[in-house]
Design an enzyme around this catalytic site. Structure first.
Site, PDB file in Angstrom:
ATOM      1  CG  ASP A 263      -5.172   9.711  -0.798  1.00 53.71           C
ATOM      2  OD1 ASP A 263      -3.957   9.976  -0.898  1.00 53.71           O
ATOM      3  OD2 ASP A 263      -5.701   8.764  -1.395  1.00 53.71           O
TER       4      ASP A 263
ATOM      5  NE  ARG B 256      -1.377   1.451  -9.835  1.00 51.47           N
ATOM      6  CZ  ARG B 256      -1.518   2.476  -8.995  1.00 51.47           C
ATOM      7  NH1 ARG B 256      -1.295   2.329  -7.713  1.00 51.47           N
ATOM      8  NH2 ARG B 256      -1.903   3.663  -9.446  1.00 51.47           N
TER       9      ARG B 256
ATOM     10  NE  ARG C 258     -10.131   5.145  -7.029  1.00 56.05           N
ATOM     11  CZ  ARG C 258      -9.102   5.200  -7.863  1.00 56.05           C
ATOM     12  NH1 ARG C 258      -9.319   5.450  -9.134  1.00 56.05           N
ATOM     13  NH2 ARG C 258      -7.871   4.987  -7.459  1.00 56.05           N
TER      14      ARG C 258
ATOM     15  CG  ASP D  34      -6.038  11.195  -5.305  1.00 55.47           C
ATOM     16  OD1 ASP D  34      -6.327  11.975  -6.207  1.00 55.47           O
ATOM     17  OD2 ASP D  34      -6.098   9.956  -5.413  1.00 55.47           O
TER      18      ASP D  34
ATOM     19  CG  ASP E   3      -2.897   4.508   0.995  1.00 50.07           C
ATOM     20  OD1 ASP E   3      -2.676   4.338  -0.221  1.00 50.07           O
ATOM     21  OD2 ASP E   3      -4.032   4.541   1.473  1.00 50.07           O
TER      22      ASP E   3
ATOM     23  CB  SER F  96     -22.273  30.128 -17.948  1.00 47.00           C
ATOM     24  OG  SER F  96     -21.345  30.878 -17.203  1.00 47.00           O
TER      25      SER F  96
ATOM     26  CB  THR G 231      -0.643  10.355  -3.969  1.00 50.69           C
ATOM     27  OG1 THR G 231      -1.980  10.339  -4.468  1.00 50.69           O
ATOM     28  CG2 THR G 231      -0.714  10.658  -2.487  1.00 50.69           C
TER      29      THR G 231
ATOM     30  N   GLY H  94       0.927   5.359  -8.219  1.00 53.52           N
ATOM     31  CA  GLY H  94       0.649   6.375  -9.249  1.00 53.52           C
ATOM     32  C   GLY H  94       1.721   7.458  -9.232  1.00 53.52           C
TER      33      GLY H  94
HETATM   34  P1  ATP Z   1      -1.621   5.600  -5.328  1.00 52.41           P
HETATM   35  O1  ATP Z   1      -2.110   6.430  -4.163  1.00 52.41           O
HETATM   36  O2  ATP Z   1      -1.212   6.418  -6.476  1.00 52.41           O
HETATM   37  O3  ATP Z   1      -2.528   4.457  -5.689  1.00 52.41           O
HETATM   38  P2  ATP Z   1      -0.073   3.711  -3.861  1.00 52.41           P
HETATM   39  O4  ATP Z   1       1.300   3.724  -3.325  1.00 52.41           O
HETATM   40  O5  ATP Z   1      -1.177   3.652  -2.828  1.00 52.41           O
HETATM   41  O6  ATP Z   1      -0.224   4.936  -4.821  1.00 52.41           O
HETATM   42  P3  ATP Z   1      -0.619   0.960  -4.680  1.00 52.41           P
HETATM   43  O7  ATP Z   1      -0.783   0.396  -6.050  1.00 52.41           O
HETATM   44  O8  ATP Z   1      -1.726   0.778  -3.700  1.00 52.41           O
HETATM   45  O9  ATP Z   1      -0.226   2.493  -4.887  1.00 52.41           O
HETATM   46  O10 ATP Z   1       0.710   0.319  -4.030  1.00 52.41           O
HETATM   47  C1  ATP Z   1       1.937   0.355  -4.728  1.00 52.41           C
HETATM   48  C2  ATP Z   1       2.643  -0.950  -4.565  1.00 52.41           C
HETATM   49  O11 ATP Z   1       2.947  -1.179  -3.182  1.00 52.41           O
HETATM   50  C3  ATP Z   1       1.851  -2.194  -4.967  1.00 52.41           C
HETATM   51  O12 ATP Z   1       1.879  -2.399  -6.362  1.00 52.41           O
HETATM   52  C4  ATP Z   1       2.569  -3.279  -4.216  1.00 52.41           C
HETATM   53  O13 ATP Z   1       3.733  -3.695  -4.912  1.00 52.41           O
HETATM   54  C5  ATP Z   1       2.979  -2.579  -2.925  1.00 52.41           C
HETATM   55  N1  ATP Z   1       2.022  -2.944  -1.862  1.00 52.41           N
HETATM   56  C6  ATP Z   1       0.815  -2.415  -1.625  1.00 52.41           C
HETATM   57  N2  ATP Z   1       0.193  -3.036  -0.596  1.00 52.41           N
HETATM   58  C7  ATP Z   1       1.036  -4.019  -0.194  1.00 52.41           C
HETATM   59  C8  ATP Z   1       0.987  -5.025   0.820  1.00 52.41           C
HETATM   60  N3  ATP Z   1      -0.073  -5.162   1.629  1.00 52.41           N
HETATM   61  N4  ATP Z   1       2.052  -5.835   0.946  1.00 52.41           N
HETATM   62  C9  ATP Z   1       3.122  -5.732   0.153  1.00 52.41           C
HETATM   63  N5  ATP Z   1       3.224  -4.810  -0.830  1.00 52.41           N
HETATM   64  C10 ATP Z   1       2.213  -3.950  -1.001  1.00 52.41           C
END
Ligand code: ATP
Length: 328
Positions: free
Chosen positions: A134, A76, A176, A132, A107, A220, A130, A15
């Site tokens: 988190d 993603r 979430r 959040d 993460d 309110s 991010t 994100g």
């Molecule tokens: P947000 O907190 O905004 O969701 P994020 O980095 O956690 O951000 P994700 O969609 O969970 O977002 O992960 C981003 C990308 O990282 C995924 O689309 C994927 O390409 C890669 N990724 C996530 N987990 C794995 C994994 N276990 N192995 C390989 N690639 C991964």
């Protein structure tokens, strides 16, 4: 600094969050400062797999520190979750002569970076981006502060209409799994109650609290609700509950949604992004890998990616108590 690395790539993944551009700028300029080449990778891991690369110099990142979103785009990538996809990404990296990678994301993005390192021994460094907040290992993720300011601004505006019509507003904010946005903005926006994923307030207590507020002369009310609040009801169900169980309330709901992710980054996020970008590049140049840079006690600190991914952030109990006292 033992400067063995000559070319570093940077990407934004998952994100988007305000401050990502400022972090890209910081990575690019730190590379330029140390005489290291820098490559921007478009659309996160998708771009790594497709070889969507663009050489960047200090001037490539002019005029972006104040922009929300990410100029490198984010994505993603399902393919990066597969061994074949990561193999393609590695071949592109070798072809381009890239020797280190900075990943700005959450993460999930860090998990991808870690897997990539474990498979190919390739140096990676994470910057937490991010809204959040988190991610374990930093008191602030990039975009969190900006999102707080955006939400408080929205609550203030909703408060104007709530008090003009003696209304009760349920406002849903992002979160979430964690209630950092709800708790902080609820306090700053003067909410009567704050519902978060970490604490089950219970419908009875909510009812009691609203009735108490009314008895003490409040006409309110605003209740800030994190998406994943533990009562387990979304704000439309909460409205239904009040409509059915409490008399005399004119209830409205407002879901703030994606507006919380946008907008110009706050001063805090711009400074944080700049510090994180410098630290990430310089740590790679020192020959380190598999860390996330973070803010702790106003210092840049490193946390192993594995811990950053697995560790859980905790809600600030003192803030919870403050919010209780403030809703008296
Ligand atoms: P947000 O907190 O905004 O969701 P994020 O980095 O956690 O951000 P994700 O969609 O969970 O977002 O992960 C981003 C990308 O990282 C995924 O689309 C994927 O390409 C890669 N990724 C996530 N987990 C794995 C994994 N276990 N192995 C390989 N690639 C991964």
């Amino acid at each position: 600094m033992p400067n063995k690395i000559r070319k570093i790539a940077v990407l934004t993944s998952g994100g988007d969050a305000p401050g990502m551009n400022a972090a890209v700028r910081a990575v690019v300029r730190t590379c330029a400062y140390h005489g290291v080449e820098c490559i921007g990778v478009y659309r996160g891991y998708e771009g790594l797999i497709e070889g969507d690369f663009k050489p960047m110099n200090a001037r490539s990142v002019r005029g972006i520190i104040n922009k929300g979103g990410t100029m490198l785009k984010s994505a993603r990538s399902k393919e990066f979750r597969t061994k074949e996809g990561r193999e393609k990404a590695f071949q592109n990296i070798i072809k381009e002569g890239i020797e280190g990678l900075v990943v700005i994301g959450g993460d999930g993005s860090f998990t991808g970076a870690l897997v990539f390192n474990q498979e190919f021994g390739f140096p990676v460094m994470g910057i937490p981006g991010t809204i959040d907040n988190d991610i374990f290992g930093t008191t602030h993720t990039l975009g969190f502060d900006t999102a707080l300011n955006t939400v408080v601004d929205a609550i203030d505006k909703i408060r104007d209409t709530a008090s003009s019509h003696n209304r009760l507003f349920f406002i849903e904010v992002m979160g979430r799994d964690v209630g950092h946005i709800a708790l902080n903005t609820g306090i700053a926006g003067g909410a009567e109650e704050i519902l978060i994923p970490e604490e089950d307030l219970g419908l009875d207590r909510l009812k009691e609290s609203l009735n108490r507020s009314r008895k003490t002369g409040k006409t309110s009310s605003i209740v800030v609700v994190a998406e994943g609040d533990k009562i387990g009801k979304n704000i439309f169900e909460l409205k239904e509950y009040v409509d059915e169980n409490m008399e005399g309330y004119d209830v409205r709901v407002s879901v703030l949604g994606h507006m919380q992710r946008g907008g110009a980054p706050s001063c805090f996020d711009r400074v944080l992004a700049s510090r994180m970008g410098v630290k990430a590049v310089e740590t790679l140049l020192e020959g380190e890998t598999n860390y996330m840079v973070g803010l702790k006690n106003n210092k840049m600190e490193l946390t192993p990616l594995e811990q950053a991914i697995k560790g859980k952030t905790k809600i600030n109990l003192e803030l919870l108590r403050v919010s209780d006292i403030m809703s008296t």
